[in-house]
Design an enzyme around this catalytic site. Structure first.
Site, mmCIF file in Angstrom:
data_model
loop_
_atom_site.group_PDB
_atom_site.id
_atom_site.type_symbol
_atom_site.label_atom_id
_atom_site.label_comp_id
_atom_site.label_asym_id
_atom_site.label_seq_id
_atom_site.Cartn_x
_atom_site.Cartn_y
_atom_site.Cartn_z
ATOM 1 N N GLY A 136 1.017 -1.092 0.057
ATOM 2 C CA GLY A 136 0.090 -0.374 0.103
ATOM 3 C C GLY A 136 0.528 1.263 -0.181
ATOM 4 O O GLY A 136 1.856 1.089 0.373
ATOM 5 N N GLU A 183 0.526 3.920 1.247
ATOM 6 C CA GLU A 183 0.774 4.769 2.259
ATOM 7 C C GLU A 183 1.684 4.247 3.298
ATOM 8 O O GLU A 183 2.017 4.883 3.999
ATOM 9 C CB GLU A 183 -0.507 5.297 3.320
ATOM 10 C CG GLU A 183 -1.317 6.698 2.224
ATOM 11 C CD GLU A 183 -1.835 5.657 1.141
ATOM 12 O OE1 GLU A 183 -3.102 6.485 0.430
ATOM 13 O OE2 GLU A 183 -2.742 4.063 1.061
ATOM 14 N N ASN A 218 4.023 2.039 2.682
ATOM 15 C CA ASN A 218 5.415 1.606 2.195
ATOM 16 C C ASN A 218 5.927 2.966 2.737
ATOM 17 O O ASN A 218 7.026 3.348 2.993
ATOM 18 C CB ASN A 218 5.217 1.880 0.735
ATOM 19 C CG ASN A 218 4.792 0.211 -0.034
ATOM 20 O OD1 ASN A 218 4.685 -0.792 0.768
ATOM 21 N ND2 ASN A 218 4.379 0.131 -1.321
ATOM 22 N N TYR A 224 -5.937 -6.446 -8.737
ATOM 23 C CA TYR A 224 -6.277 -5.976 -8.010
ATOM 24 C C TYR A 224 -7.777 -6.959 -7.106
ATOM 25 O O TYR A 224 -9.274 -7.588 -7.892
ATOM 26 C CB TYR A 224 -7.117 -4.613 -7.948
ATOM 27 C CG TYR A 224 -5.781 -3.787 -7.777
ATOM 28 C CD1 TYR A 224 -5.438 -3.736 -5.769
ATOM 29 C CD2 TYR A 224 -5.324 -3.347 -8.725
ATOM 30 C CE1 TYR A 224 -4.207 -2.651 -6.711
ATOM 31 C CE2 TYR A 224 -4.315 -2.463 -8.842
ATOM 32 C CZ TYR A 224 -3.356 -2.097 -7.882
ATOM 33 O OH TYR A 224 -2.440 -1.362 -7.980
ATOM 34 N N ARG A 265 -10.137 -6.005 -4.228
ATOM 35 C CA ARG A 265 -10.191 -4.481 -3.347
ATOM 36 C C ARG A 265 -11.925 -3.700 -3.609
ATOM 37 O O ARG A 265 -11.960 -3.396 -1.972
ATOM 38 C CB ARG A 265 -9.242 -3.521 -3.845
ATOM 39 C CG ARG A 265 -9.087 -2.678 -4.660
ATOM 40 C CD ARG A 265 -8.086 -1.217 -4.430
ATOM 41 N NE ARG A 265 -7.373 -0.892 -3.776
ATOM 42 C CZ ARG A 265 -6.476 -0.036 -4.073
ATOM 43 N NH1 ARG A 265 -6.039 0.538 -4.690
ATOM 44 N NH2 ARG A 265 -5.936 0.765 -2.377
ATOM 45 N N GLY A 323 11.620 9.845 -13.499
ATOM 46 C CA GLY A 323 12.905 8.861 -13.631
ATOM 47 C C GLY A 323 13.850 8.642 -13.415
ATOM 48 O O GLY A 323 14.374 8.994 -12.343
ATOM 49 N N ALA A 327 8.494 3.272 -5.998
ATOM 50 C CA ALA A 327 9.206 3.248 -5.916
ATOM 51 C C ALA A 327 9.076 5.170 -5.277
ATOM 52 O O ALA A 327 9.826 6.421 -4.683
ATOM 53 C CB ALA A 327 10.332 3.864 -7.431
ATOM 54 N N GLY A 328 7.915 5.434 -5.222
ATOM 55 C CA GLY A 328 7.346 6.809 -5.502
ATOM 56 C C GLY A 328 7.612 7.094 -3.927
ATOM 57 O O GLY A 328 7.786 8.852 -3.361
ATOM 58 N N ASP A 329 6.640 5.946 -3.325
ATOM 59 C CA ASP A 329 6.533 5.753 -2.169
ATOM 60 C C ASP A 329 8.135 6.445 -1.296
ATOM 61 O O ASP A 329 8.321 7.196 -0.314
ATOM 62 C CB ASP A 329 6.069 4.933 -1.423
ATOM 63 C CG ASP A 329 4.899 4.192 -2.439
ATOM 64 O OD1 ASP A 329 3.873 5.150 -2.402
ATOM 65 O OD2 ASP A 329 4.808 2.966 -2.425
#
Length: 308
Positions: A35, A37, A39, A105, A107, A231, A261-263
């Site tokens: 997830g 958040e 992460n 997913y 969910r 990137g 990666a973004g987290d």
């Protein structure tokens, strides 16, 4: 240690195929959790900062697994609630070919999609310094959208900085309609003190890939500090005082798994700011953490190596 950062959103159990190929042929799976958040929260704890994660899980075995696993990473889960009538979310991770993954997913109707403003306790905001949100949570349901809005209001009332990572997930945004979704995402960016889009996300939001134009439009909407991730090339930053620049991305020999990666990047940037670093130096730390994430399997990395 008192909480420094608050984040809220859904974490799901991940069943990751150990075989390469279409999932219908996979016989063995490894259980993980994932997830944006959580992460981010785990990345923050590994960088030495106290984080509270707010969410909702099913009153089931998978929910218990999530709670124990995330708490075991040092994240405060005191404000995670349970729902006896909705299940914990789940997704399967398929290895189509080496280093190429695809997710499925499950969910819809999950416990986390039932998150509501009533699940936000005033005590959550009394100690923190930063609220970090993503563009995933508002599109899980109307009550989740209301919860994000309430959290931002509470954060501002308590003098917290608001960080926003769009983290666009178009599959879950479909019910909203593209133009309405774009308007909603831009409204969240407008309320942020730190806005962290990827370049592709910013292009979708503002209709241009020119970083200076994106920053100008975000400022006009109301955003403060802006960091645009491009990137493997670089990250552009522009603060509320119109000071701008770029930080080159760290070279990665092999991208093993780009998920998370973004987290990790967000965790690095916010950790840097909490430690009194300039926005430029905070972005540099974020880039180092992001590089570590993509060069290792899974999403739970030892971010501490980014400081070396």
């Amino acid at each position: 240690m008192e909480t420094e950062v608050i984040t809220l959103g859904e974490t799901m159990v991940v069943l990751e195929a150990t075989d390469t190929g279409p999932m219908k042929y996979a016989n063995y799976f490894q259980k993980r959790f994932g997830g944006a958040e959580s992460n981010f929260a785990i990345g923050m704890t590994k960088l030495g900062h106290a984080v509270t994660w707010v969410s909702k899980i099913g009153e089931d075995e998978l929910g218990e697994y999530l709670l124990h696993a995330i708490r075991g990473e040092g994240v405060d889960t005191s404000f995670v609630t349970t729902d006896a009538e909705a299940p914990t979310g789940l997704y399967f991770k398929e290895k189509r070919r080496p280093n190429q993954n695809h997710v499925h997913y499950y969910r819809a109707g999950s416990a986390a999609s039932k998150l509501s403003p009533d699940d936000l306790h005033e005590a959550v905001f009394s100690e923190g310094k930063i609220l970090h949100i993503t563009g995933i949570t508002p599109f899980l349901s109307e009550t989740c959208d209301e919860t994000v809005e309430r959290a931002i209001d509470r954060a501002h009332e308590h003098g917290l900085m608001v960080s926003f990572d769009p983290n666009l997930r178009f599959k879950i945004m479909q019910w909203y309609g593209e133009e309405q979704a774009k308007e909603r995402i831009r409204s969240l960016a407008a309320k942020s003190d730190l806005f962290l889009p990827g370049l592709d996300e910013a292009e979708w939001m503002y209709g241009t890939r020119d970083e200076q134009t994106i920053a100008a439009r975000a400022w006009k909407d109301g955003a403060k500090d802006i960091v645009i991730k491009n990137g493997a090339s670089h990250s552009y930053y522009a603060d509320r005082y119109r000071k701008e620049g770029s930080v080159s991305s760290y070279k990665v020999e092999e991208v093993v798994d780009p998920i998370g990666a973004g987290d990790g990047f967000a965790a690095g940037v916010i950790a840097g700011l909490l430690e009194g670093e300039s926005l430029e130096e905070a972005v540099r730390l974020g880039s180092a953490v992001g590089a570590l994430v993509v060069s290792s399997p899974g999403t739970l990395k030892d971010c501490r190596r980014a400081r070396k």
